[in-house]
Design an enzyme around this catalytic site. Structure first.
Site, short mmCIF file in Angstrom:
data_model
loop_
_atom_site.label_atom_id
_atom_site.label_comp_id
_atom_site.label_asym_id
_atom_site.label_seq_id
_atom_site.Cartn_x
_atom_site.Cartn_y
_atom_site.Cartn_z
CG ASP A 246 21.56 85.47 39.71
OD1 ASP A 246 21.32 84.50 40.43
OD2 ASP A 246 20.66 86.18 39.21
CD GLU A 321 22.09 80.39 39.18
OE1 GLU A 321 21.25 80.00 40.00
OE2 GLU A 321 21.83 81.22 38.29
C1 FRU Z 1 19.16 81.64 40.75
C2 FRU Z 1 18.79 82.96 41.31
C3 FRU Z 1 17.58 83.02 42.19
C4 FRU Z 1 17.06 84.38 41.92
C5 FRU Z 1 17.25 84.46 40.45
C6 FRU Z 1 17.22 85.82 39.87
O1 FRU Z 1 18.42 81.16 39.75
O2 FRU Z 1 19.93 83.31 42.03
O3 FRU Z 1 17.82 82.85 43.55
O4 FRU Z 1 15.75 84.44 42.34
O5 FRU Z 1 18.48 83.84 40.22
O6 FRU Z 1 18.30 86.60 40.25
#
Ligand code: FRU
Ligand code: MG
Ligand code: CA
Length: 605
Positions: A246, A321
């Site tokens: 993430d 991500e």
């Molecule tokens: C993607 C995400 C969001 C979350 C943020 C922080 O950007 O997964 O859904 O709010 O990262 O963890």
């Protein structure tokens, strides 16, 4: 004598040339007669061509009637994934959390959140999924921990081992107010407001790039990096097949040691519509995409490769991500010095670069962007949605669902489905009163929250037309069920002769064809609104997607499509198309209705 000699030599040379010439001609003819052999098909590792399905656990299936999806619910539907042709699932976070950001604020990285189930259930889920041949990926959230996490409490208390676990900094005295402290820099949080929060206890500010309750780890501290390995190892040892990782662009911020001991202000964007507490007021020069973060990712890859080597079994993977520009995105794959990073970074271009307004040319350009910049030999991936963005049919048009799913599944590499896309689920309406997303609550008010809210993409899954769409037997669900569940639900689509789900099934089946897993691609716009994607491989059937992404009917000339041969069979068609799957196409001049997509099957090249 001499002349005779010369003549003999000439005759001899001509004769030899003739024989050589004959041999060459014979060779050419011979190779023309025998069609070329099929290409060598080298098996590819599971993750390089899989159908990856994102589960948002809170909204997938509720087993105990509390209105919140859970692990037992997911477990009860594992066979459904097999039927649907899904190879791997990744679940948004299932770990202990105060749920400020619905699991992205983790307070215990080593345990399962009670609303979702128990560790035993998780282990059972893994075992059953593996029996069925389904891989299970977890969401790894390294950038931050909940302020309820023991790490943070200890850090705030100054416990030596954890003192520097987070990013702490002194504030500046407020010249206008003796009792107030000003934050170390002008950094703005992703959810609005200063990215710094004052701790009375510690008399310092801590950094939070997301919600106030999500404190950023200090990745300049080796102990933090070591703890990340511990967390990954813990879940890999349980049998997880890898991680979706993430929010990587926010992992590391500018080092005060390089800025005279201060956290440097981000430059101002100069955009008049933003006030200093709003995202967009600054340009995130010191807070996003810092080059040092990639070294951390490369270390994780080394770690996971070593884990794979030491433990054998199927490859465990890292899918990263982060929303970033193309060059910063590609660096997640690896760098020019030969460092290797994630197995792939998620490709968000279909979310960020195209919309209902895009032309066929925009689509082609967007697709080729990734394929052009991707390092040689790397694995591409495609997706139209996730838990952070409006659902695909809402961002595009509802008549584009099958075409977009077809495109997603026919492109080379990995295809990602966000839960509900296979049945064309649209955004659910969530009133201000029902809104729970921290981003919407922080950045918006009653009039503007819909600009920011991620709740509409997170409403419960539509299983059938019974109470709560078959998601839960409870009196209420954590987010309202979208109103259109009577028309759009899985049970109905399984029964209907033509449905988005039936198209999805045909697509996941098509992906098993060697042409799709190993073939080449060709893609180009035929007009402003129609483009083609050809998948071909010598001696195997050719598959051609033609897709009208426009709002009007379009006449196209299929003779311009390379590898095209007639007659062709309609393998898949969007549900409103008048051309039925299995029918034959004889003519290369065709009209495609608005949103219509066809996948044509043609003889091998
Ligand atoms: C993607 C995400 C969001 C979350 C943020 C922080 O950007 O997964 O859904 O709010 O990262 O963890
Ligand atoms: Mg439940
Ligand atoms: Ca960070």
């Amino acid at each position: 004598m001499k002349t005779l000699h010369l003549v003999a030599v000439i005759i001899g040379v001509v004769g030899v040339l003739g024989v050589i010439g004959g041999l060459i001609t014979w060779g050419v003819l011979a190779s023309r007669d025998n069609s070329p052999p099929p290409p060598e098909i080298i098996p590819i590792d599971w993750w390089k061509h899989c159908v990856l399905y994102q589960i948002y656990p809170r909204s997938f299936k509720d087993s105990d009637g509390d209105g919140i999806g859970d692990l037992a619910g997911i477990m009860s539907e594992l066979e459904h994934f097999v039927e649907s042709g899904v190879d791997a699932i990744w679940m948004s976070p299932i770990f202990v959390s105060p749920m400020v950001d619905f699991g992205y604020d983790i307070s215990d990285f080593y345990n399962i959140h009670h609303e979702y189930g128990t560790m035993e259930q998780f282990e059972e889920l893994l075992a059953r999924a593996h029996e069925l041949g389904i891989k299970v990926l977890l969401d790894f959230v390294p950038n931050h921990a909940s302020t309820e996490a023991q790490y943070f409490k200890d850090s705030e208390d100054g416990v030596p081992e954890y003192k520097d676990f987070f990013v702490w900094a002194d504030g500046y005295p407020d010249p206008d107010n003796d009792t107030n402290m000003l934050p170390p820099s002008n950094w703005v949080s992703q959810f609005g407001g200063s990215a710094w929060e004052w701790s009375e206890k510690r008399q310092q500010f801590y950094l939070h790039q997301f919600a106030i309750q999500q404190a950023d780890f200090n990745f300049r501290n080796q102990a933090v990096k070591d703890e990340m390995f511990n967390i990954m190892k813990f879940w890999l040892d349980k049998g997880a097949d890898g991680f979706r990782v993430d929010a990587l662009p926010y992992m590391i911020e500018a080092d005060p040691e390089c800025h005279e001991g201060r956290y440097p202000d981000d430059p101002l964007s100069g955009l008049a519509q933003f006030e200093s507490h709003q995202l967009g007021y600054t340009i995130p020069l010191y807070t996003k995409d810092l080059i040092e973060l990639y070294d951390v990712v490369y270390e994780w890859r080394e770690f996971i490769d070593k884990y794979n080597e030491d433990n054998g079994g199927d490859t465990r993977v890292l899918f990263s991500e982060g929303y970033a520009n193309i060059s910063m995105t590609m660096l997640y794959y690896g760098n020019e010095d030969g460092a290797i990073g994630a197995h792939f970074p998620f490709n968000f271009d279909f979310i960020t670069d195209v919309s209902a307004k895009s032309s066929a040319r925009d689509f082609v350009y967007t697709i080729l962007k990734w394929l052009t910049y991707m390092p040689h030999g790397a694995t591409p991936n495609w997706q139209f949605g996730n838990h952070d963005n409006n659902r695909m049919p809402t961002r595009f048009r509802t008549n584009m669902v099958d075409g977009l799913n077809s495109l997603n599944q026919m492109l080379p590499g990995v295809t990602v489905t966000y839960q509900g896309e296979e049945i064309g689920m649209r955004d659910g309406y969530v009133s201000w009163e029902d809104t729970v997303d921290v981003e919407a609550c922080n950045r918006g008010d009653e009039d503007t929250y819909q600009l920011y809210s991620r709740d509409p993409a997170r409403t419960p899954y539509h299983w059938d037309n019974t109470t709560n769409a078959g998601f839960s037997t409870g009196n209420r669900t954590w987010l309202p069920v979208a109103e259109d569940f009577m028309e759009i639900n899985l049970a109905k689509q399984k029964e209907d002769e033509r449905s988005h789900y039936k198209v999805y099934l045909a697509l996941t089946k098509l992906r098993k064809e060697t042409t799709l897993s190993h073939g080449e691609y060709a893609i180009r716009a035929l007009s402003d609104s129609t483009f083609y994607l050809v998948r071909y491989l010598r001696t195997f059937d050719t598959y051609i997607l033609v897709f009208n992404v426009g709002e009007e009917a379009d006449n196209v000339d299929l003779s311009r499509v390379p590898q095209m041969s007639l007659p062709a069979t309609v393998y898949v068609s969007s549900i409103h198309s008048s051309r039925l799957p299995g029918s034959t196409l004889e003519d290369d001049q065709i009209t495609l209705e608005a949103g219509e997509a066809l996948i044509l099957k043609c003889a091998p090249v």
